[in-house]
Scaffold this motif. Sequence first.
Motif, short mmCIF file in Angstrom:
data_model
loop_
_atom_site.label_atom_id
_atom_site.label_comp_id
_atom_site.label_asym_id
_atom_site.label_seq_id
_atom_site.Cartn_x
_atom_site.Cartn_y
_atom_site.Cartn_z
N SER A 177 6.34 17.07 -28.93
CA SER A 177 5.25 17.61 -28.12
C SER A 177 5.82 17.93 -26.74
N VAL A 178 6.36 19.13 -26.60
CA VAL A 178 7.21 19.45 -25.45
C VAL A 178 6.48 19.28 -24.12
N GLU A 179 5.37 19.96 -23.94
CA GLU A 179 4.68 19.91 -22.65
C GLU A 179 4.12 18.51 -22.36
N GLY A 180 3.61 17.85 -23.40
CA GLY A 180 3.08 16.50 -23.21
C GLY A 180 4.17 15.53 -22.77
N GLU A 181 5.31 15.56 -23.47
CA GLU A 181 6.42 14.66 -23.11
C GLU A 181 6.99 15.02 -21.75
N ARG A 182 7.03 16.31 -21.45
CA ARG A 182 7.56 16.74 -20.16
C ARG A 182 6.68 16.22 -19.01
N ARG A 183 5.37 16.27 -19.20
CA ARG A 183 4.47 15.77 -18.15
C ARG A 183 4.62 14.26 -17.97
N LYS A 184 4.73 13.52 -19.08
CA LYS A 184 4.90 12.07 -18.99
C LYS A 184 6.19 11.71 -18.25
N LEU A 185 7.27 12.39 -18.60
CA LEU A 185 8.55 12.10 -17.97
C LEU A 185 8.56 12.53 -16.51
N LEU A 186 7.91 13.66 -16.21
CA LEU A 186 7.82 14.09 -14.82
C LEU A 186 7.02 13.07 -14.01
N GLY A 187 5.95 12.53 -14.61
CA GLY A 187 5.17 11.49 -13.93
C GLY A 187 6.01 10.26 -13.65
N ALA A 188 6.85 9.86 -14.61
CA ALA A 188 7.72 8.70 -14.40
C ALA A 188 8.74 8.98 -13.30
N ALA A 189 9.30 10.20 -13.29
CA ALA A 189 10.28 10.57 -12.26
C ALA A 189 9.65 10.56 -10.88
N VAL A 190 8.44 11.10 -10.78
CA VAL A 190 7.73 11.13 -9.50
C VAL A 190 7.43 9.71 -9.02
N ALA A 191 6.98 8.83 -9.92
CA ALA A 191 6.66 7.45 -9.54
C ALA A 191 7.92 6.70 -9.09
N LEU A 192 9.04 6.93 -9.77
CA LEU A 192 10.30 6.29 -9.36
C LEU A 192 10.69 6.74 -7.96
N ALA A 193 10.65 8.05 -7.72
CA ALA A 193 11.05 8.58 -6.42
C ALA A 193 10.11 8.09 -5.33
N ALA A 194 8.79 8.13 -5.59
CA ALA A 194 7.81 7.75 -4.57
C ALA A 194 7.94 6.28 -4.17
N SER A 195 8.07 5.40 -5.15
CA SER A 195 8.16 3.97 -4.84
C SER A 195 9.43 3.66 -4.05
N CYS A 196 10.53 4.34 -4.38
CA CYS A 196 11.79 4.12 -3.65
C CYS A 196 11.72 4.69 -2.24
N VAL A 197 11.14 5.89 -2.10
CA VAL A 197 11.04 6.53 -0.79
C VAL A 197 10.16 5.70 0.15
N ALA A 198 9.10 5.09 -0.38
CA ALA A 198 8.20 4.28 0.45
C ALA A 198 8.93 3.11 1.11
N VAL A 199 9.97 2.61 0.46
CA VAL A 199 10.71 1.45 0.97
C VAL A 199 11.95 1.86 1.76
N THR A 207 0.82 -1.21 0.00
CA THR A 207 0.00 0.00 0.00
C THR A 207 0.85 1.26 0.00
N LEU A 208 1.96 1.24 0.74
CA LEU A 208 2.77 2.44 0.90
C LEU A 208 3.27 3.04 -0.42
N PRO A 209 3.74 2.24 -1.38
CA PRO A 209 4.18 2.87 -2.65
C PRO A 209 3.07 3.65 -3.34
N PHE A 210 1.84 3.15 -3.29
CA PHE A 210 0.73 3.87 -3.92
C PHE A 210 0.43 5.17 -3.17
N LEU A 211 0.41 5.10 -1.83
CA LEU A 211 0.17 6.31 -1.05
C LEU A 211 1.30 7.32 -1.24
N ALA A 212 2.53 6.82 -1.28
CA ALA A 212 3.67 7.72 -1.52
C ALA A 212 3.56 8.37 -2.89
N LEU A 213 3.07 7.63 -3.87
CA LEU A 213 2.90 8.18 -5.22
C LEU A 213 1.86 9.31 -5.22
#
Length: 350
Positions: A251-273, A136-142
């Motif tokens: 598509s600058v803003e679209g790609e930027r949002r996708k990559l930012l989402g991936a970066a946030v998910a990586l950080a959140a899942s790691c921080v949860a553990v 549960t924690l990785p999802f909540l951290a995300l």
Amino acid sequence: MNNEEMTIQQKNEAHKRKIAVRNTVILSGCGILLILFFIISMNTGYTKLTPFDTLRTLFGGGTDKENLILFDFRLPRIVISVLVGAGLALSGCIIQGISGNGLADPGLLGINAGAGMMVILYVLFFGAKSFLSTFTLPFLALIGAGVTAIVIYIMALKKGEGIAPMRLILTGVAVQAGISALTTVLVIKLDETQFDFVAAWQAGSIWGSNWKFVIALLPWLLILIPYVMMKSRILDVLTLGDEIAYGLGASVEGERRKLLGAAVALAASCVAVSGSISFVGLISPHLARKLVGPRHTVLLPACAMVGAVLVSAADTIARVIVQPSEIPTGIMVAIIGAPYFLYLLARSKQ
């Protein structure tokens, strides 16, 4: 094509081959260094295991005590430190690439703090020792990291100009300060057991040191890391600036949002553990960039390996430097990272 043009083309091809060979050697060296630290960490701890004991235990010939030490205590923690190091390093590399700011990092920008606040809320209301909390924690951290990233993104966005790098840093620092203040208020409400856990978590102690946490973290990285690698050329384009990227059809803003989402998910899942480990996402991209250059096709795997080596080495040192006690891994990384951050700040003034 005249002789002069052929000579220039041959020189360019030779130069590209030379760079490719050099990068292959560097990546291989990083891989060997990571394996070396993995082996050293398996043989290091309060209870001594010789390399022969470790090898014998790995192949099924260990005693019950040796199996317990290696398979239940050391290996899960080593694997988690490698995964967390790679995940946080890639998160920092992505954020630096999409923002154009070499000082950007999920820890400094408050993304880790946002993920951490959700973890503390979970601990406050439900505790953190149930089997359910592992997954549960990785999802909540995300959720916490995602909301924080959205706030920072909106506040750092300049209309018609995209993300302003300096505004991104200042906004992130301000948001992190606010979240840290709110977290302090929440910590006051914890009981003694919860407080001990949160204190260790905030210091960056890799608390989830069993195979359940490896299983909880691994799927996130198996999905996100290949996705980020596929976007390496997009990151190269984004680093050229918005105008050039638009001109190349991105598509600058679209790609930027996708990559930012991936970066946030990586950080959140790691921080949860792992707890709150800062500076990995700041240091690793800089060191990797010095080794292999700015092209993300090579930079991303190099960055992941540098981050894995950094956290693995820090965790090993933290476990043995004050035996039988141990220092939280986040503190050991900060001892390395804080001076390097000051060095980067000093250079940025030039």
